[in-house]
Design a protein around this motif. Structure first.
Motif, PDB file in Angstrom:
ATOM      1  N   LEU A 358       0.828  -1.211   0.000  1.00 19.86           N
ATOM      2  CA  LEU A 358       0.000   0.000   0.000  1.00 19.86           C
ATOM      3  C   LEU A 358       0.862   1.262   0.000  1.00 19.86           C
ATOM      4  CD1 LEU A 358      -2.804  -1.042   2.533  1.00 19.86           C
ATOM      5  CD2 LEU A 358      -3.023  -0.779   0.053  1.00 19.86           C
ATOM      6  N   LEU A 359       1.914   1.266   0.825  1.00 15.94           N
ATOM      7  CA  LEU A 359       2.799   2.432   0.864  1.00 15.94           C
ATOM      8  C   LEU A 359       3.518   2.616  -0.473  1.00 15.94           C
ATOM      9  CD1 LEU A 359       4.518   2.272   4.384  1.00 15.94           C
ATOM     10  CD2 LEU A 359       2.811   3.908   3.600  1.00 15.94           C
ATOM     11  N   PHE A 360       3.993   1.529  -1.056  1.00 16.69           N
ATOM     12  CA  PHE A 360       4.705   1.619  -2.334  1.00 16.69           C
ATOM     13  C   PHE A 360       3.806   2.209  -3.421  1.00 16.69           C
ATOM     14  CE2 PHE A 360       5.558  -0.506  -6.465  1.00 16.69           C
ATOM     15  CZ  PHE A 360       6.743   0.146  -6.766  1.00 16.69           C
ATOM     16  N   ILE A 361       2.595   1.684  -3.517  1.00 14.75           N
ATOM     17  CA  ILE A 361       1.647   2.205  -4.523  1.00 14.75           C
ATOM     18  C   ILE A 361       1.378   3.686  -4.271  1.00 14.75           C
ATOM     19  CG2 ILE A 361      -0.730   2.060  -5.364  1.00 14.75           C
ATOM     20  CD1 ILE A 361      -0.589  -0.965  -4.796  1.00 14.75           C
ATOM     21  N   GLY A 362       1.162   4.032  -3.003  1.00 17.22           N
ATOM     22  CA  GLY A 362       0.880   5.420  -2.664  1.00 17.22           C
ATOM     23  C   GLY A 362       2.027   6.351  -3.011  1.00 17.22           C
ATOM     24  N   VAL A 363       3.264   5.957  -2.679  1.00 21.33           N
ATOM     25  CA  VAL A 363       4.429   6.809  -2.929  1.00 21.33           C
ATOM     26  C   VAL A 363       4.646   6.994  -4.430  1.00 21.33           C
ATOM     27  CG1 VAL A 363       6.935   6.997  -2.673  1.00 21.33           C
ATOM     28  CG2 VAL A 363       5.544   6.233  -0.752  1.00 21.33           C
ATOM     29  N   VAL A 364       4.545   5.920  -5.191  1.00 25.89           N
ATOM     30  CA  VAL A 364       4.755   6.014  -6.646  1.00 25.89           C
ATOM     31  C   VAL A 364       3.675   6.890  -7.288  1.00 25.89           C
ATOM     32  CG1 VAL A 364       4.748   4.705  -8.804  1.00 25.89           C
ATOM     33  CG2 VAL A 364       6.018   3.849  -6.838  1.00 25.89           C
ATOM     34  N   LEU A 369       2.076  11.944  -9.769  1.00 21.81           N
ATOM     35  CA  LEU A 369       1.051  12.988  -9.778  1.00 21.81           C
ATOM     36  C   LEU A 369       1.666  14.375  -9.630  1.00 21.81           C
ATOM     37  CD1 LEU A 369      -1.984  13.755  -9.717  1.00 21.81           C
ATOM     38  CD2 LEU A 369      -1.919  13.428  -7.241  1.00 21.81           C
ATOM     39  N   PHE A 370       2.626  14.540  -8.706  1.00 18.04           N
ATOM     40  CA  PHE A 370       3.184  15.867  -8.418  1.00 18.04           C
ATOM     41  C   PHE A 370       4.459  16.161  -9.214  1.00 18.04           C
ATOM     42  CE2 PHE A 370       0.392  15.111  -4.865  1.00 18.04           C
ATOM     43  CZ  PHE A 370      -0.140  16.363  -4.587  1.00 18.04           C
ATOM     44  N   ARG A 371       5.254  15.143  -9.513  1.00 15.40           N
ATOM     45  CA  ARG A 371       6.369  15.215 -10.461  1.00 15.40           C
ATOM     46  C   ARG A 371       7.573  16.064 -10.015  1.00 15.40           C
ATOM     47  NH1 ARG A 371       4.631  12.810 -15.034  1.00 15.40           N
ATOM     48  NH2 ARG A 371       6.449  13.512 -16.205  1.00 15.40           N
ATOM     49  N   SER A 372       7.463  16.855  -8.975  1.00 16.93           N
ATOM     50  CA  SER A 372       8.606  17.627  -8.492  1.00 16.93           C
ATOM     51  C   SER A 372       8.444  17.891  -7.000  1.00 16.93           C
ATOM     52  CB  SER A 372       8.749  18.958  -9.240  1.00 16.93           C
ATOM     53  OG  SER A 372       7.780  19.884  -8.807  1.00 16.93           O
ATOM     54  N   SER A 373       9.578  18.121  -6.321  1.00 14.88           N
ATOM     55  CA  SER A 373       9.513  18.393  -4.885  1.00 14.88           C
ATOM     56  C   SER A 373       8.830  19.729  -4.614  1.00 14.88           C
ATOM     57  CB  SER A 373      10.919  18.376  -4.287  1.00 14.88           C
ATOM     58  OG  SER A 373      11.739  19.360  -4.892  1.00 14.88           O
ATOM     59  N   SER A 374       8.947  20.693  -5.538  1.00 11.08           N
ATOM     60  CA  SER A 374       8.284  21.992  -5.353  1.00 11.08           C
ATOM     61  C   SER A 374       6.769  21.828  -5.345  1.00 11.08           C
ATOM     62  CB  SER A 374       8.707  22.967  -6.457  1.00 11.08           C
ATOM     63  OG  SER A 374      10.074  23.272  -6.357  1.00 11.08           O
ATOM     64  N   MET A 429      -3.154  24.654   5.664  1.00 13.10           N
ATOM     65  CA  MET A 429      -4.501  24.424   5.143  1.00 13.10           C
ATOM     66  C   MET A 429      -4.859  25.372   4.001  1.00 13.10           C
ATOM     67  SD  MET A 429      -5.869  21.807   6.533  1.00 13.10           S
ATOM     68  CE  MET A 429      -7.630  22.017   6.213  1.00 13.10           C
ATOM     69  N   LEU A 430      -4.131  26.497   3.901  1.00  6.57           N
ATOM     70  CA  LEU A 430      -4.358  27.400   2.767  1.00  6.57           C
ATOM     71  C   LEU A 430      -3.997  26.730   1.442  1.00  6.57           C
ATOM     72  CD1 LEU A 430      -2.896  30.741   4.204  1.00  6.57           C
ATOM     73  CD2 LEU A 430      -5.313  30.142   3.925  1.00  6.57           C
ATOM     74  N   LYS A 431      -3.223  25.656   1.535  1.00  4.26           N
ATOM     75  CA  LYS A 431      -2.741  24.987   0.314  1.00  4.26           C
ATOM     76  C   LYS A 431      -3.512  23.703   0.017  1.00  4.26           C
ATOM     77  CE  LYS A 431       1.289  24.796   2.179  1.00  4.26           C
ATOM     78  NZ  LYS A 431       2.704  24.501   2.444  1.00  4.26           N
ATOM     79  N   VAL A 432      -4.738  23.629   0.522  1.00  7.88           N
ATOM     80  CA  VAL A 432      -5.530  22.405   0.324  1.00  7.88           C
ATOM     81  C   VAL A 432      -5.731  22.122  -1.158  1.00  7.88           C
ATOM     82  CG1 VAL A 432      -7.833  21.416   0.590  1.00  7.88           C
ATOM     83  CG2 VAL A 432      -6.699  22.443   2.548  1.00  7.88           C
ATOM     84  N   LEU A 433      -6.078  23.137  -1.927  1.00  7.17           N
ATOM     85  CA  LEU A 433      -6.348  22.921  -3.352  1.00  7.17           C
ATOM     86  C   LEU A 433      -5.078  22.659  -4.147  1.00  7.17           C
ATOM     87  CD1 LEU A 433      -9.092  25.642  -4.006  1.00  7.17           C
ATOM     88  CD2 LEU A 433      -9.394  23.204  -3.529  1.00  7.17           C
ATOM     89  N   GLU A 434      -3.928  23.066  -3.620  1.00  7.49           N
ATOM     90  CA  GLU A 434      -2.665  22.878  -4.338  1.00  7.49           C
ATOM     91  C   GLU A 434      -2.006  21.540  -4.044  1.00  7.49           C
ATOM     92  OE1 GLU A 434      -0.074  26.237  -3.679  1.00  7.49           O
ATOM     93  OE2 GLU A 434      -1.801  27.534  -3.360  1.00  7.49           O
ATOM     94  N   GLY A 435      -2.606  20.746  -3.182  1.00  7.68           N
ATOM     95  CA  GLY A 435      -2.031  19.440  -2.846  1.00  7.68           C
ATOM     96  C   GLY A 435      -2.273  19.036  -1.415  1.00  7.68           C
ATOM     97  N   GLY A 436      -2.678  20.001  -0.580  1.00  7.27           N
ATOM     98  CA  GLY A 436      -2.948  19.675   0.816  1.00  7.27           C
ATOM     99  C   GLY A 436      -4.105  18.721   1.004  1.00  7.27           C
ATOM    100  N   TRP A 437      -4.910  18.570  -0.060  1.00  6.44           N
ATOM    101  CA  TRP A 437      -6.041  17.634   0.011  1.00  6.44           C
ATOM    102  C   TRP A 437      -5.559  16.185   0.146  1.00  6.44           C
ATOM    103  CZ3 TRP A 437      -5.747  13.976  -3.774  1.00  6.44           C
ATOM    104  CH2 TRP A 437      -4.986  14.289  -4.902  1.00  6.44           C
ATOM    105  N   LEU A 438      -4.362  15.890  -0.337  1.00  3.93           N
ATOM    106  CA  LEU A 438      -3.898  14.502  -0.348  1.00  3.93           C
ATOM    107  C   LEU A 438      -3.698  13.938   1.056  1.00  3.93           C
ATOM    108  CD1 LEU A 438      -2.999  12.023  -1.914  1.00  3.93           C
ATOM    109  CD2 LEU A 438      -0.706  13.004  -2.048  1.00  3.93           C
TER     110      LEU A 438
END
Length: 635
Positions: A358-364, A369-374, A429-438
């Protein structure tokens, strides 16, 4: 859940260690405890400063403001809260979310359920952290290859996924053989951090102004929503702080404190100061200030060193997820999972295949999905800041009820820390739409599973209580009218030590026989980390041919039937493992029309029950000696 009082186990690791042992434990803690926070310099200062400059702030104001916030977050949240406060809130030498939860529940009385809710929420956010940490850490390290040759930009994702795949593939082989190298490797990493920062601090000595908290306070007070957004990125510098408390039982308070104050904090502070001085002197270095601290000839070795550091950090988080799952199973918060021990000498070295997948699938998926650390930076802080808020809230209860401090004193100690963490949580929480939802999605899913399992298990217990038979009453009836006896020993596993096992009743009803010796075995999960071997087994004769055995395990231990039998033999109860028969009751839940659970929760609980590891494998019972008797229970 049992509430039997068990005396404290051995003293926390490191408390009575010799100077030589203390050095070994300190180095060990550097490799395990500080891996995550030690990779923060790769991206924390860069992301926060870029966001500040892009908002139009002058470079000097942006650098000094961000740097002051980072340094004081390290001083206040990590040093004050974790190193000097939470490390003193150990539960029989153990730390972490569930240990703190159990500690709080032991003293809270009527507030125990509220602490359970907080504990489950904190553990749920930890699993979000376990998915995001390997993704952002390895990505940020491999991205350094772009500075060596821009053409390598195309290989960042494939290399990241290959490293992550190798990391998770290696888990089944255990890490005991290489874990001894984690401490020296991370010690070298922190030395490299310090040297890189020291080399550039002289670029602009104005950077030392950031040590004045005035710059942090002024920055937050002067820039409104911009400062809130930046705070969420500044928080990346303290992610991983929760490991200080979670690994308390492995290393002890003193080694963790010595490692932080003697090496980790100075190295981090020097590196962040060096990055700040570099950007003040050369504003274009803001593109990647960490790697630009080092000369061009050292870029390739630093990318390799950073990758190794992020792999070690990821390993610590993955191992933490295994331990957290085992604790949840023992506390009856999750169904049984397949737990494999990968070391004969280190009890904490375990591997959970299902969690690993489960962790492996999630991390990959997160990397793709995000493609960069930024891009990932927007998601990363939510789970950690939420976990910190929850930890502080439970700590307040513990200090009030266990330390018996007046509430105003506890509030004076924890209140300011909680306020700071709430500000960080709000900024994330201000960044929910930018990725904080995950992380919110992951935490919600895990919490839903846990609360569904808790509720369904309680409904099964309520249903079975209506048909329970008292064991003492049954023994008297059998003595008055004895059935046919057959040679041998039968071991009946049951959840209630004073109740007749369903498997025993069915055996009498259908087979009309009774073994000459019958052991009624109850395995209890105690709300303590570990139960000492000397206190684990209680043996009590019940009647003619009946013996009651109660085996107690802490939530950081895995029950084992061979271990229980060996402990019984040491207490004078000899059981031949090879010839004894083991009777288990398998309860299969089925949906009920008028249930106390909504239909979706019924279905989820039933599926969880069906996927739980069977008792034979979980308790390591000899498979050729097991008789399972099934019964359907409506929930």
């Amino acid at each position: 859940m049992a509430h039997h009082r068990v005396s404290p186990s051995t003293a926390p690791a490191g408390e009575d260690a010799s100077p030589k042992q203390l050095v070994g434990l300190t180095f060990g803690s550097i490799g395990v405890v500080y891996g995550d926070i030690g990779t923060g310099p790769l991206y924390a200062f860069r992301e926060a400063t870029q966001a500040t400059v892009s908002a139009g702030l002058p470079p000097q104001e942006a650098v000094l403001g961000v740097l002051s916030l980072i340094l004081w977050a390290l001083f206040v949240i990590v040093t004050l809260k974790y190193v000097f406060i939470l490390l003193r809130l150990d539960y029989h030498g153990e730390g972490g979310t569930f240990a703190l939860m159990a500690l709080g529940q032991s003293a809270a009385g009527k507030g125990a359920y509220a602490i359970l809710v907080l504990g489950v929420a904190g553990a749920s956010f930890f699993f979000g952290d376990a998915v995001l940490t390997p993704a952002i850490s390895v990505l940020s390290a491999v991205e350094g290859a772009k500075l060596i040759a821009p053409v390598l930009d195309n290989v960042v994702l494939p290399v990241t996924i290959a490293i992550i795949s190798g990391l998770f593939w290696f888990q089944s082989r255990g890490t005991a053989s290489i874990a001894r190298f984690f401490g020296p490797a991370m010690a070298i990493w922190f030395a490299l951090l310090a040297l890189g920062g020291l080399k550039h601090i002289v670029d602009d000595p104005h950077v030392f102004l950031a040590l004045n908290p005035f710059y942090a306070i002024t920055f937050v007070a002067s820039h409104g929503m911009t400062s809130l957004a930046v705070l969420g990125l500044v928080f990346l510098a303290v992610t991983g702080a929760e490991a200080l408390y979670a690994d308390l039982g492995h290393f002890g308070r003193k080694p963790i404190q010595h490692a932080w104050l003697g090496l980790v904090l100075p190295a981090l502070a020097l590196n962040y100061l060096g990055q700040g001085a570099l950007v003040l002197a050369r504003p274009e270095a803001i593109a990647n200030p960490f790697y630009l601290l080092y000369p061009s000839w050292a870029l390739a070795p630093m990318v390799v060193a950073a990758t190794l550091a992020t792999v070690i950090a990821s390993q610590a988080v993955i191992t933490g997820a295994y331990s957290m799952t085992r604790q949840a199973v023992q506390l009856k918060l999750l169904p049984r999972f397949d737990i494999r021990h990968t070391s004969e000498t280190v009890a904490g070295q375990i591997y959970l295949p299902r969690i690993n997948v489960l962790l492996f699938i999630g991390v990959v998926l997160v990397v793709m999905l995000f493609r960069s650390s930024s891009n990932l930076a927007s998601a990363y802080g939510v789970s950690v800041s939420a976990e910190m808020v929850i930890t502080s809230s439970i700590a307040f209860f513990v200090i009030c009820y266990l330390w018996r401090w007046p509430r105003w004193q506890a509030a004076a100690l924890i209140g300011p820390l909680l306020l700071i963490e709430l500000v960080f949580f709000g900024s994330n929480m201000l960044k929910v739409l930018e990725g904080g939802w995950l992380p919110l999605l992951i935490a919600s899913a895990v919490a839903t599973v846990m609360f569904t399992w808790i509720r369904g298990a309680r409904l099964i217990i309520e249903t079975l209580r209506k048909t329970e038979t008292d064991l003492d009453w049954l023994v008297r009836k059998l003595e008055a009218k004895p059935p046919h006896r057959v040679p041998g020993t039968a071991v009946f596993l049951t959840a209630g030590a004073n109740l007749a096992p369903i498997s025993l009743l069915h055996n009498l009803k259908h087979n009309r026989v009774l073994h000459r010796r019958n052991i009624i075995l109850t395995i209890r999960s105690e709300e303590v980390p570990r139960v000492p071997a000397s206190e684990r087994i209680t043996i009590e004769p019940v009647g003619d041919g009946f013996i009651r055995v109660i085996a107690r395990y802490g939530f950081m231990q895995t029950p084992s039937i061979p271990g229980i039998i060996a402990a019984c033999e040491r207490k004078g109860l000899n059981v031949d493992v090879a010839t004894a028969s083991y009777f288990l009751s398998r309860r299969s839940p089925k949906p009920k029309r008028k249930s106390k659970m909504p239909h979706w929760q019924q279905i989820l609980f039933i599926r969880l029950a069906h996927t739980a590891q069977d008792a034979t494998s979980y308790f390591r019972i000899p498979t050729d000696r097991v008789v399972e008797i099934g019964a359907q229970v409506a929930v």
